[in-house]
Write a protein that holds these residues in place. Structure first.
Motif, PDB file in Angstrom:
ATOM      1  N   GLU A  93      24.976  42.979 -34.490  1.00 18.28           N
ATOM      2  CA  GLU A  93      24.333  44.257 -34.193  1.00 18.28           C
ATOM      3  C   GLU A  93      23.228  44.072 -33.168  1.00 18.28           C
ATOM      4  O   GLU A  93      22.463  43.101 -33.237  1.00 18.28           O
ATOM      5  CB  GLU A  93      23.769  44.876 -35.479  1.00 18.28           C
ATOM      6  CG  GLU A  93      23.328  46.317 -35.311  1.00 18.28           C
ATOM      7  CD  GLU A  93      22.995  46.982 -36.643  1.00 18.28           C
ATOM      8  OE1 GLU A  93      21.906  47.582 -36.720  1.00 18.28           O
ATOM      9  OE2 GLU A  93      23.814  46.903 -37.586  1.00 18.28           O
ATOM     10  N   GLU A  94      23.146  44.993 -32.218  1.00 20.62           N
ATOM     11  CA  GLU A  94      22.100  44.982 -31.195  1.00 20.62           C
ATOM     12  C   GLU A  94      21.555  46.404 -31.056  1.00 20.62           C
ATOM     13  O   GLU A  94      22.269  47.317 -30.607  1.00 20.62           O
ATOM     14  CB  GLU A  94      22.669  44.505 -29.853  1.00 20.62           C
ATOM     15  CG  GLU A  94      21.666  44.463 -28.724  1.00 20.62           C
ATOM     16  CD  GLU A  94      20.754  43.244 -28.783  1.00 20.62           C
ATOM     17  OE1 GLU A  94      19.665  43.304 -28.188  1.00 20.62           O
ATOM     18  OE2 GLU A  94      21.140  42.234 -29.406  1.00 20.62           O
ATOM     19  N   LYS A  95      20.290  46.597 -31.492  1.00 20.26           N
ATOM     20  CA  LYS A  95      19.639  47.907 -31.420  1.00 20.26           C
ATOM     21  C   LYS A  95      20.477  48.997 -32.074  1.00 20.26           C
ATOM     22  O   LYS A  95      20.609  50.113 -31.552  1.00 20.26           O
ATOM     23  CB  LYS A  95      19.335  48.278 -29.966  1.00 20.26           C
ATOM     24  CG  LYS A  95      18.345  47.345 -29.279  1.00 20.26           C
ATOM     25  CD  LYS A  95      18.060  47.787 -27.862  1.00 20.26           C
ATOM     26  CE  LYS A  95      17.094  46.831 -27.173  1.00 20.26           C
ATOM     27  NZ  LYS A  95      16.824  47.228 -25.755  1.00 20.26           N
ATOM     28  N   GLY A  96      21.076  48.659 -33.211  1.00 20.43           N
ATOM     29  CA  GLY A  96      21.869  49.610 -33.957  1.00 20.43           C
ATOM     30  C   GLY A  96      23.308  49.716 -33.519  1.00 20.43           C
ATOM     31  O   GLY A  96      24.116  50.391 -34.169  1.00 20.43           O
ATOM     32  N   VAL A  97      23.683  49.036 -32.403  1.00 16.68           N
ATOM     33  CA  VAL A  97      25.068  49.055 -31.915  1.00 16.68           C
ATOM     34  C   VAL A  97      25.807  47.848 -32.479  1.00 16.68           C
ATOM     35  O   VAL A  97      25.406  46.697 -32.268  1.00 16.68           O
ATOM     36  CB  VAL A  97      25.110  49.023 -30.372  1.00 16.68           C
ATOM     37  CG1 VAL A  97      26.557  48.922 -29.877  1.00 16.68           C
ATOM     38  CG2 VAL A  97      24.427  50.252 -29.799  1.00 16.68           C
TER      39      VAL A  97
END
Length: 626
Positions: free
Chosen positions: A154-158
């Motif tokens: 996950e990256e910044k909610g993505v």
């Protein structure tokens, strides 16, 4: 989820197996460039720390340990960014091909490849173990434990996950399982080899996946001639929801080629920039780009100082000469004069200053003169036409050109054997012997030039000749590298016309008006290749049906008759001749100089087609032909 914007980047890297210093420098350069562009996620290619083409080195435990040490070095460069790169790891007796995810100097995990490439030029199951779907485990290195497997990150909610090269080419690809898990971004670190028109397939694979799975897709491939035979085109693709956002220039001369784009994630992501992809591909343009880069990388990575070529004035050697000239032109266009001269590793500082001082219209020819030496080695059977063809072509591209005759050497060897046998050698009784000695006698002198110049000797055999053994072993097959071994003769002939008309190599006018011939028999016989063999177009059709489509001799005949390429009796004769010559000459293909993989298949036993040296020669199958 709320709308989130991420700056995504993919970087193509020109790596070399086991070249730690150069490989890490390229990785660091990509990370630094991505940092200056405020990238959130940077994707680097498959197995980029070691190089993809390490082959059996992947089985050495110490090599995996050394690779992990280098990975820990890379980790320290990944500040305020997520970097994903390919690396192999050994767990117990198994070797896994993985994508490692590093964020802010911490390793988050390793995603292991699930489908191994095992066809064509690929032998991945020899080295790697496939990872099972939906399995996540841990392994320990240097007292620290790391997750490995089918991981969602996950990256910044993505949410994002991986497909590693071959994974994406399978019907039950990992993306099928990623989407139900809420994955919105798929990353694909690849080592996908070049082949004519393959980029079209790859483009559709990425863009259609982004459409089908309603996601963003980031793809990054290796670049250049990495380990000798295989070329990578360095493709970087960013797509979302069926639209192409970024695509770079393929087959460039850079060490690092980075593309980035801001991508919107949310229920209805905004896609403001798109690129229109316009097939069909010009395979001639693709081929010269691949040949140019492959030759340049092979030369500089082998620490050689240019090329030497026995220039006969025929199609094959002329094609090799123009490929070197175009290598220089494209390299200078891509890197600039100083960049090209520096990267070539064969010039001094004074040389670089000299080349920089030249007018732009002279610099390429001057560089070709330093990097390509040609020699025409004539006999009494050579014609004025081929001499003129060779001389005019060499002069037109700027190559050094020598010419001499080899009749004395031919007579010397012939007289020795005649003395031993107590009889005269004649064309009626000793045709092949008298042809071969001319080709073999050409090898020592041209090798001497290559040795003196510390240069690569270019062998000039093509794929059509390799199929039927129409070449003299240790003669025209002699060389350090065989750049056109993967190209059939019919393609070469139209390729030369294209290079004359589209690229402006006017010196090819002479060879384009000649009928291909070995010029080894007396001129009164009007020897031509196709009289010795069969029409090249038919030879190539038989070759492809036999080895790419894997048809039997009878099935090949049936297909040729269906297409009405020749009278039925002729077709049977051509097929019989092809299989007979093929089986007889496998030992030659085993000994050819390394060639480049340029098409969707080739005949190289080290990189695509394995066949026994000794066999039954299709006697039963040919005996049953209808």
């Amino acid at each position: 989820m709320e709308e989130t914007r991420l700056i995504l980047a993919g970087a193509a890297l020109n790596q070399t197996p086991l070249d730690w210093e150069a490989n890490l420098l390229n990785i660091r350069s990509a990370i630094i460039e991505a940092s200056t562009r405020n990238v959130d996620i940077l994707l680097l290619p498959e197995l980029c720390i070691t190089g993809y083409g390490c082959e059996d080195m992947f089985l050495h435990p110490w090599f995996a340990e050394e690779t992990f040490e280098k990975l820990l070095q890379v980790k320290e460069w990944c500040d305020n960014m997520t970097v994903c790169l390919g690396v192999h790891v050994i767990i117990g007796q198994d070797v896994f091909n993985t994508a490692c995810v590093i964020k802010n100097k911490e390793i988050l995990g390793f995603t292991a490849k699930q489908f191994l490439a095992r066809d064509g030029i690929h032998y991945e199951p020899r080295w790697f173990t496939p990872w099972p779907a939906n399995v996540v485990e841990e392994f320990e290195v240097k007292g620290k434990r790391y997750p490995i497997g089918d991981i969602v990150y996950e990256e910044k909610g993505v949410k994002y996950a991986f497909e590693i090269c071959e994974d994406a080419w399978r019907t039950n690809r990992p993306a099928e399982r990623h989407m139900p898990k809420g994955v919105q971004l798929i990353l694909n670190p690849s080592a996908s080899h070049f082949a004519l028109s393959k980029t079209d397939l790859r483009h559709r694979l990425v863009v259609e996946a982004s459409q089908k799975y309603q996601c963003a897709y980031l793809y990054a491939n290796l670049l250049g001639n990495e380990s000798g035979r295989v070329i990578f085109d360095g493709e970087v693709l960013i797509a979302q929801n069926g639209k192409l956002i970024r695509r770079n220039e393929l087959l460039c001369f850079k060490d690092v080629d980075l593309e980035c784009a801001e991508v919107c994630f949310g229920p209805n992501p905004e896609i403001t920039e798109t690129i229109e992809y316009l097939p069909p591909i010009d395979e001639n343009a693709e081929l010269i780009a691949a040949l140019s880069l492959a030759l340049f990388d092979y030369m500089r990575k082998s620490r050689s100082r240019g090329f030497v070529l026995s220039l006969s004035g025929g199609a094959d050697s002329s094609c090799c000469a123009v490929a070197v000239a175009e290598m220089v032109r494209r390299g200078v266009d891509s890197l600039g004069v100083t960049g090209f001269v520096t990267k070539a590793r064969m010039f001094s500082l004074q040389d670089a200053e000299y080349f920089e001082s030249l007018p732009q219209e002279h610099v390429v020819k001057e560089l070709v003169g330093r990097m390509l030496t040609c020699a025409y080695q004539g006999t009494v059977n050579s014609s004025d036409a081929t001499y003129t063809s060779a001389k005019e072509l060499a002069e037109s591209v700027g190559a050094v050109f020598y010419d001499w005759t080899i009749d004395d050497e031919v007579r010397g060897y012939t007289s020795k054997i005649e003395g031993a046998l107590k009889r005269e050698l004649t064309w009626e009784q000793d045709d092949v012997t008298l042809q071969n000695i001319q080709a073999r006698v050409r090898a020592p002198a041209i090798w001497m030039l290559a040795n003196i110049k510390n240069a690569l000797l270019l062998a000039t055999s093509n794929r059509s000749e390799a199929a039927v053994g129409y070449a003299t072993m240790d003669g025209d097959t002699a060389g350090s590298i065989s750049p056109i071994a993967g190209i059939d003769k019919a393609f070469i002939r139209q390729f030369l016309i294209w290079m004359q008309e589209e690229l402006g190599y006017l010196g090819l006018d002479y060879v384009n008006n000649l009928q291909p011939t070995a010029e080894l028999r007396p001129s009164s016989e009007n020897q031509t290749d196709e009289k010795d063999l069969m029409p090249y177009e038919i030879l190539n059709m038989i070759e492809r049906l036999a080895w790419y489509d894997r048809l039997s001799p009878q099935q090949v005949i049936d297909q040729l008759e269906k297409e009405k390429v020749a009278p039925v009796k002729s077709i049977k004769g051509y097929v019989h001749k092809f299989y007979t010559l093929w089986s007889r000459n496998q030992w030659k293909r085993e000994r050819y100089a390394p060639g480049f993989h340029l098409d969707d298949y080739n005949l190289d036993p080290r990189s695509w087609l394995r066949y026994p040296i000794l066999s039954g020669g299709f006697r039963e199958e040919l005996g049953k032909l209808k």
